[in-house]
Design a protein around this motif. Sequence first.
Motif, PDB file in Angstrom:
ATOM      1  N   ALA A 135     -10.320  -4.622 -38.284  1.00 37.16           N
ATOM      2  CA  ALA A 135     -10.099  -3.564 -39.267  1.00 37.16           C
ATOM      3  C   ALA A 135      -8.652  -3.521 -39.743  1.00 37.16           C
ATOM      4  CB  ALA A 135     -10.488  -2.212 -38.672  1.00 37.16           C
ATOM      5  N   GLY A 136      -7.860  -4.524 -39.349  1.00 38.24           N
ATOM      6  CA  GLY A 136      -6.502  -4.624 -39.868  1.00 38.24           C
ATOM      7  C   GLY A 136      -5.407  -4.113 -38.959  1.00 38.24           C
ATOM      8  N   PHE A 137      -5.743  -3.774 -37.721  1.00 40.53           N
ATOM      9  CA  PHE A 137      -4.734  -3.294 -36.783  1.00 40.53           C
ATOM     10  C   PHE A 137      -4.059  -4.459 -36.059  1.00 40.53           C
ATOM     11  CE2 PHE A 137      -7.040   0.570 -37.500  1.00 40.53           C
ATOM     12  CZ  PHE A 137      -6.182   1.615 -37.203  1.00 40.53           C
ATOM     13  N   ARG A 138      -2.885  -4.172 -35.518  1.00 39.32           N
ATOM     14  CA  ARG A 138      -2.133  -5.075 -34.648  1.00 39.32           C
ATOM     15  C   ARG A 138      -1.590  -4.243 -33.498  1.00 39.32           C
ATOM     16  NH1 ARG A 138      -2.049 -10.345 -34.747  1.00 39.32           N
ATOM     17  NH2 ARG A 138       0.192 -10.568 -34.595  1.00 39.32           N
ATOM     18  N   ARG A 139      -0.900  -4.903 -32.593  1.00 43.02           N
ATOM     19  CA  ARG A 139      -0.264  -4.121 -31.539  1.00 43.02           C
ATOM     20  C   ARG A 139       1.183  -4.534 -31.341  1.00 43.02           C
ATOM     21  NH1 ARG A 139       0.796  -6.220 -26.657  1.00 43.02           N
ATOM     22  NH2 ARG A 139      -0.020  -8.282 -26.176  1.00 43.02           N
ATOM     23  N   SER A 140       1.965  -3.580 -30.863  1.00 40.21           N
ATOM     24  CA  SER A 140       3.333  -3.819 -30.418  1.00 40.21           C
ATOM     25  C   SER A 140       3.429  -3.182 -29.042  1.00 40.21           C
ATOM     26  CB  SER A 140       4.337  -3.186 -31.378  1.00 40.21           C
ATOM     27  OG  SER A 140       5.661  -3.338 -30.910  1.00 40.21           O
TER      28      SER A 140
END
Length: 245
Positions: A54-59
């Motif tokens: 759905a277009g998320f990423r993580r940091s």
Amino acid sequence: MTRPDDAALPFSLFQFYATAPYPCSYLADRQARSQVATPTHLIDSEIYATLVRAGFRRSGIFTYRPYCDDCRACIPVRLPVAELQLKRHQRRALKRHADLRARELPLIFHDAHYALYNRYQHARHPGGGMDDDSRDQYAQFLLHSCVDTRLIEFSAAGIVRMVSLIDVLDDGLSSVYTFYEPDIPGSSFGIYNILWQRQQCLALGLPYLYLGYWIAASRKMAYKTDFQPIEGLLAGQWQRLPPSA
């Protein structure tokens, strides 16, 4: 704040909040905001894979996606690895770095990796805010994860040349962050790394390599659409981006 595509996220236990505006890292004189998924401890590998689609990423442990008020420049992109057509300079990168040896290490702090990270940030991203990261900031960014994350070290002649963090999803690998020796003439570590990750996808039978966000106006991200074919998440649908994108 919600948007029409938020309804596509079937996570009744989650809340999504928008951050305050902050200076954009990629487009000058722009303000950016992010949408963050909480609570973080409920985001496991399965749920994270759905968020990535759905277009998320993580940091670190924070899962986010761009949520800017007046800008939609950030486009999530992924490579359908079985269809990738290698270009001449990409084949050269594979040959140039054929001496690199990859090994998976525990997701813990390594002095040599931190030193390489600092050299990379000072050479490639001076003044970007990450060139003064402390050990704790480095660890929070790269070594804290709630999902299936692999730390891969690449070395030649016993010297660490590159480090890559990769998340394992149910339909692919997600390239979290890569840093490498910045001052070796003629090197193509970044290109080699994407092709190496692509090969891992093929070996694992996974169809996609997720490469984060692409911005047409950002020179820092131009390399991503040099890999073709490539797909972008546009209007909630994954679709091919043209070679001229």
